[in-house]
Motif scaffolding. Structure first.
Motif, PDB file in Angstrom:
ATOM      1  N   ARG A  36       0.761  -1.280   0.129  1.00  0.00           N
ATOM      2  CA  ARG A  36       0.050  -0.007  -0.041  1.00  0.00           C
ATOM      3  C   ARG A  36       0.791   1.196   0.108  1.00  0.00           C
ATOM      4  O   ARG A  36       0.441   2.173  -0.707  1.00  0.00           O
ATOM      5  N   PRO A  59      -4.190  -2.132  -3.542  1.00  0.00           N
ATOM      6  CA  PRO A  59      -4.772  -2.368  -2.497  1.00  0.00           C
ATOM      7  C   PRO A  59      -5.577  -1.584  -2.066  1.00  0.00           C
ATOM      8  O   PRO A  59      -5.314  -1.072  -0.678  1.00  0.00           O
ATOM      9  N   ILE A  60      -6.446  -0.989  -2.776  1.00  0.00           N
ATOM     10  CA  ILE A  60      -7.195   0.459  -2.301  1.00  0.00           C
ATOM     11  C   ILE A  60      -7.941   0.220  -0.988  1.00  0.00           C
ATOM     12  O   ILE A  60      -8.174   1.081  -0.318  1.00  0.00           O
ATOM     13  N   HIS A  61      -8.453  -0.875  -0.836  1.00  0.00           N
ATOM     14  CA  HIS A  61      -9.151  -1.471   0.579  1.00  0.00           C
ATOM     15  C   HIS A  61      -8.310  -1.075   1.496  1.00  0.00           C
ATOM     16  O   HIS A  61      -8.836  -1.245   2.608  1.00  0.00           O
ATOM     17  N   HIS A  62      -6.922  -1.291   1.720  1.00  0.00           N
ATOM     18  CA  HIS A  62      -6.272  -1.017   2.700  1.00  0.00           C
ATOM     19  C   HIS A  62      -5.523   0.667   2.714  1.00  0.00           C
ATOM     20  O   HIS A  62      -4.890   0.794   3.380  1.00  0.00           O
ATOM     21  N   GLU A  64      -7.724   3.452   2.635  1.00  0.00           N
ATOM     22  CA  GLU A  64      -8.732   4.481   2.730  1.00  0.00           C
ATOM     23  C   GLU A  64      -8.295   5.882   3.420  1.00  0.00           C
ATOM     24  O   GLU A  64      -8.766   6.854   2.600  1.00  0.00           O
ATOM     25  N   ASN A  68      -8.703   9.132   0.870  1.00  0.00           N
ATOM     26  CA  ASN A  68      -9.593  10.356   1.185  1.00  0.00           C
ATOM     27  C   ASN A  68      -8.695  11.532   1.255  1.00  0.00           C
ATOM     28  O   ASN A  68      -9.123  12.500   0.937  1.00  0.00           O
ATOM     29  N   ARG A  79     -11.726   3.350  -9.018  1.00  0.00           N
ATOM     30  CA  ARG A  79     -11.581   1.920  -9.632  1.00  0.00           C
ATOM     31  C   ARG A  79     -11.746   1.729 -10.931  1.00  0.00           C
ATOM     32  O   ARG A  79     -12.555   2.681 -11.387  1.00  0.00           O
ATOM     33  N   TYR A 102      -2.353   1.742  11.601  1.00  0.00           N
ATOM     34  CA  TYR A 102      -3.286   1.265  10.676  1.00  0.00           C
ATOM     35  C   TYR A 102      -4.789   1.250  11.087  1.00  0.00           C
ATOM     36  O   TYR A 102      -4.734   0.420  12.419  1.00  0.00           O
ATOM     37  N   PRO A 103      -5.792   1.475  10.746  1.00  0.00           N
ATOM     38  CA  PRO A 103      -5.916   1.895   9.237  1.00  0.00           C
ATOM     39  C   PRO A 103      -5.825   3.484   8.994  1.00  0.00           C
ATOM     40  O   PRO A 103      -6.226   3.941   7.947  1.00  0.00           O
TER      41      PRO A 103
END
Length: 122
Positions: A36, A59-62, A64, A68, A79, A102-103
């Motif tokens: 990431r 790994p965009i879900h990791h 955020e 942002n 995406r 994280y996160p």
């Protein structure tokens, strides 16, 4: 992965991990999660250059917190099939960043983000 190789490890996701020794392990196929920080660095580069890039297997879900902040700064991140499209075609806006575990926003992205902010108004 180690359990798939024959290890005996219990308690993953808890505060106590128990490992029982085994005589040997066997090979398995394993896909490593994309990095990431590397992906976020490429996103910042698109902002710095007003570029338009596509990052495959991002790994965009990791990510955020970083995504942002980049959107808040004026970048477009969406995406795109099996990747992520990143467009830095606007004037970068100034944003505040606080690093957190994280996160949250990663400490390892602080330097790259500082360079991006050097182009911002405000």
């Amino acid at each position: 992965m180690l359990n798939r190789m024959g290890a005996r490890i219990q308690g993953m996701g808890t505060s106590v991990i128990e490992i029982e020794g085994v005589e040997s392990l066997q090979g398995v196929e394993h896909t490593v999660v994309p990095d990431r920080i590397e992906a976020a660095t490429l996103m910042v580069a698109a902002g710095l250059t007003r570029g338009n890039i596509r990052i495959l297997h991002c790994p965009i879900h990791h990510m955020e917190a970083v995504v942002n902040k980049l959107r808040e700064a004026g970048m477009e991140i969406d995406r795109d099939g099996d990747g992520v499209r990143v467009v830095g075609n606007r004037r970068i806006r100034s944003v505040d960043v606080k690093t957190l575990p994280y996160p949250g926003f990663p400490t390892d992205m602080q330097a790259q983000f500082m360079v991006l902010m050097s182009l911002a108004r405000g």
